[in-house]
Enzyme design. Structure first.
Site, PDB file in Angstrom:
ATOM      1  N   SER A   1       0.805  -1.226   0.000  1.00 19.01           N
ATOM      2  CA  SER A   1       0.000   0.000   0.000  1.00 19.01           C
ATOM      3  C   SER A   1       0.835   1.271   0.000  1.00 19.01           C
ATOM      4  O   SER A   1       0.320   2.350  -0.301  1.00 19.01           O
ATOM      5  CB  SER A   1      -0.944   0.016   1.206  1.00 19.01           C
ATOM      6  OG  SER A   1      -0.213   0.149   2.408  1.00 19.01           O
TER       7      SER A   1
ATOM      8  N   LYS B   1       1.013   4.729   6.927  1.00 24.10           N
ATOM      9  CA  LYS B   1       0.491   5.595   5.869  1.00 24.10           C
ATOM     10  C   LYS B   1       1.191   6.955   5.941  1.00 24.10           C
ATOM     11  O   LYS B   1       1.932   7.245   6.863  1.00 24.10           O
ATOM     12  CB  LYS B   1      -1.026   5.803   6.009  1.00 24.10           C
ATOM     13  CG  LYS B   1      -1.844   4.531   6.054  1.00 24.10           C
ATOM     14  CD  LYS B   1      -1.809   3.740   4.767  1.00 24.10           C
ATOM     15  CE  LYS B   1      -2.592   2.431   4.913  1.00 24.10           C
ATOM     16  NZ  LYS B   1      -2.446   1.570   3.721  1.00 24.10           N
TER      17      LYS B   1
END
Length: 216
Positions: free
Chosen positions: A39, A93
């Site tokens: 990701s 993230k």
């Protein structure tokens, strides 16, 4: 039984003390975190072990999220590690929006507080493209699908107080704030800037020596 425990403690107390201090260090000061998914590609690869500075934002009581001293707040561009209550996972993230920011995404182009971010093409493949994204002074690389996806757009949102909007650098393949919502500050574990080591899952878990102590 008490005599047995006492003998074990007496013979190994230095070992137990060192072990306890190591756990405290990893809980409150610094640790590494394994990245199992793509990701955050191309910045972070599957198999990377990233160094997590747990004192970047707060000094906390070991083994808890309780802050004793606030040192700073996350800023745009920071790569953060957080324990997501929504997904019940520890995630990695990038901070895109801080409290008070208005953020929107249109065809994988970000607008922050009405300002369109600048992008520069790096490389293309049949399915994806890598671009440099200038996050208002912080440049980093993102990856997008050439055909776009359902993740390529979201309407303007206002980031609430004490919360953050985060996205994966692999924009069309990341379960981030577009899926789990804003990230409360007290879920944030720390910040990462370095890959400690990396194992190639597609090549018998052999080390990627070129990524040892690689800056991200």
């Amino acid at each position: 039984m008490r005599t047995w425990f006492y003998r074990i403690w007496k013979e190994n107390k230095i070992f137990f003390l060192i072990l306890g201090l190591m756990f405290v260090f990893r809980s409150a000061i610094a640790d590494w975190n394994t990245v199992p998914t793509g990701s955050m590609k191309p910045t972070i690869l599957e198999g990377d072990r990233i160094l997590v500075n747990k004192m970047a934002y707060d000094i906390r009581i070991p083994f808890t999220h309780i802050s004793l001293v606030k040192r700073s707040d996350p800023v745009r561009g920071d790569i953060i590690v957080f324990d997501s209550a929504v997904s019940k996972k520890r995630l990695v993230k990038r901070v895109i929006g801080v409290p008070g920011d208005s953020v929107t995404l249109i065809n994988n182009v970000l607008y922050i507080n009405g300002k369109k971010l600048n992008y520069q093409d790096l490389q293309h493949s049949h399915l994806t493209s890598d671009k440099t994204e200038n996050l208002i002074g912080v440049e980093h690389t993102i990856r997008i699908k050439n055909s776009g996806s359902a993740m390529s757009n979201f309407p303007p949102v206002l980031v609430p107080k004490d919360q953050y909007l985060v996205l994966g650098d692999n924009r069309d393949n990341s379960a981030d704030s577009r899926v789990i919502g804003f990230i409360p500050r007290d879920e944030i574990v720390g910040r990462s800037k370095t890959v400690v080591l990396s194992l190639n899952y597609n090549n018998y878990y052999l080390p990627r020596t070129n990524r040892f102590f690689h800056s991200i």
